[in-house]
Design an enzyme around this catalytic site. Structure first.
Site, short mmCIF file in Angstrom:
data_model
loop_
_atom_site.label_atom_id
_atom_site.label_comp_id
_atom_site.label_asym_id
_atom_site.label_seq_id
_atom_site.Cartn_x
_atom_site.Cartn_y
_atom_site.Cartn_z
NE ARG A 158 -34.68 3.38 27.38
CZ ARG A 158 -35.06 4.72 27.37
NH1 ARG A 158 -34.70 5.52 28.40
NH2 ARG A 158 -35.48 5.53 26.18
CD GLU A 202 -42.89 16.76 17.88
OE1 GLU A 202 -42.35 15.85 18.58
OE2 GLU A 202 -43.89 17.13 18.02
P1 AMP Z 1 -36.53 7.79 17.82
O1 AMP Z 1 -35.29 8.51 17.21
O2 AMP Z 1 -37.81 8.32 17.43
O3 AMP Z 1 -36.76 6.35 16.93
O4 AMP Z 1 -36.62 7.34 19.12
C1 AMP Z 1 -35.69 6.47 19.61
C2 AMP Z 1 -35.20 6.71 20.99
O5 AMP Z 1 -36.11 7.37 21.91
C3 AMP Z 1 -34.87 5.27 21.57
O6 AMP Z 1 -33.49 5.68 22.05
C4 AMP Z 1 -35.78 5.14 22.43
O7 AMP Z 1 -35.02 4.97 23.90
C5 AMP Z 1 -36.53 6.32 22.91
N1 AMP Z 1 -38.11 6.34 22.67
C6 AMP Z 1 -38.82 6.97 21.67
N2 AMP Z 1 -39.87 6.66 22.09
C7 AMP Z 1 -40.14 5.89 22.72
C8 AMP Z 1 -41.21 5.10 23.65
N3 AMP Z 1 -42.50 5.51 23.30
N4 AMP Z 1 -41.06 4.62 24.57
C9 AMP Z 1 -39.69 4.28 25.10
N5 AMP Z 1 -38.64 4.93 24.51
C10 AMP Z 1 -38.86 5.56 23.30
#
Ligand code: AMP
Length: 170
Positions: free
Chosen positions: A58, A95
């Site tokens: 995205r 995780e």
């Molecule tokens: P993080 O590495 O935990 O910051 O997760 C980021 C990636 O996961 C991004 O590329 C987001 O598109 C996706 N992502 C994580 N959590 C969500 C959520 N609650 N809603 C939508 N996309 C998420």
């Protein structure tokens, strides 16, 4: 225009306990999509940039529009095995298990200033790995931009020291 109206909460996706921020209604509404990428690009119009780098998948959608808006080329960071030419990669902990991000070795390098883009900042793990990847190329990071920040997960703490902008905060 209230962009929050175009972000849909999907409970328990992709697994129980996660509330997924679905941006597809926003992408489907031309004024909301345009307002989003305008707001994401706005802090960087007067910043010297050599590339806008989007994170699969995205981050590509928003990153491509921002690249056009600020007048830079677009560079993809992809999941492993997708980029055809020589790559640099960084692996990071999830995780459960591990993930990897890759960039073309010749995409950016020493002296380049890049803007990194993704749709959602959650724990910050993905963006931290993307940042490490950019530093490995020799390029420097001008900023990190997100449409949505899930502030309760404190992703900013993992991205300490970077210039971070998000349009919507939950
Ligand atoms: P993080 O590495 O935990 O910051 O997760 C980021 C990636 O996961 C991004 O590329 C987001 O598109 C996706 N992502 C994580 N959590 C969500 C959520 N609650 N809603 C939508 N996309 C998420």
């Amino acid at each position: 225009m209230d962009l929050n109206e175009y972000i849909r909460d999907i409970p328990d996706f992709p697994k129980p306990g996660i509330i997924f921020k679905d941006i597809t209604p926003l992408l489907g509404q031309p004024e909301a999509f345009k307002a989003s990428t305008d707001a994401m690009a706005a802090p960087y119009h007067d910043v010297e940039l050599d590339a806008v780098v989007g994170i699969e998948s995205r981050g590509f959608i928003f990153g491509a529009a921002i690249a056009q808006s600020v007048g830079c080329g677009f560079v993809p960071i992809r999941k492993p095995g997708k980029l055809p030419a020589d790559t640099i990669s960084v692996s990071y902990e999830l995780e459960y298990g591990e993930d990897t991000v890759e960039i073309h070795r010749d995409a950016v390098g020493e002296g380049d200033r890049v803007l990194l883009v993704d749709d959602v900042l959650a724990t910050g793990g993905t963006m931290a790995a993307a940042g490490e990847l950019i530093r490995k190329t020799g390029a420097s990071i001008a900023g990190l931009v997100f449409l949505v920040e899930l502030s309760f997960l404190d992703g900013r703490a993992r991205l300490d020291g970077e210039d971070i902008h998000s349009v919507l905060t939950y």
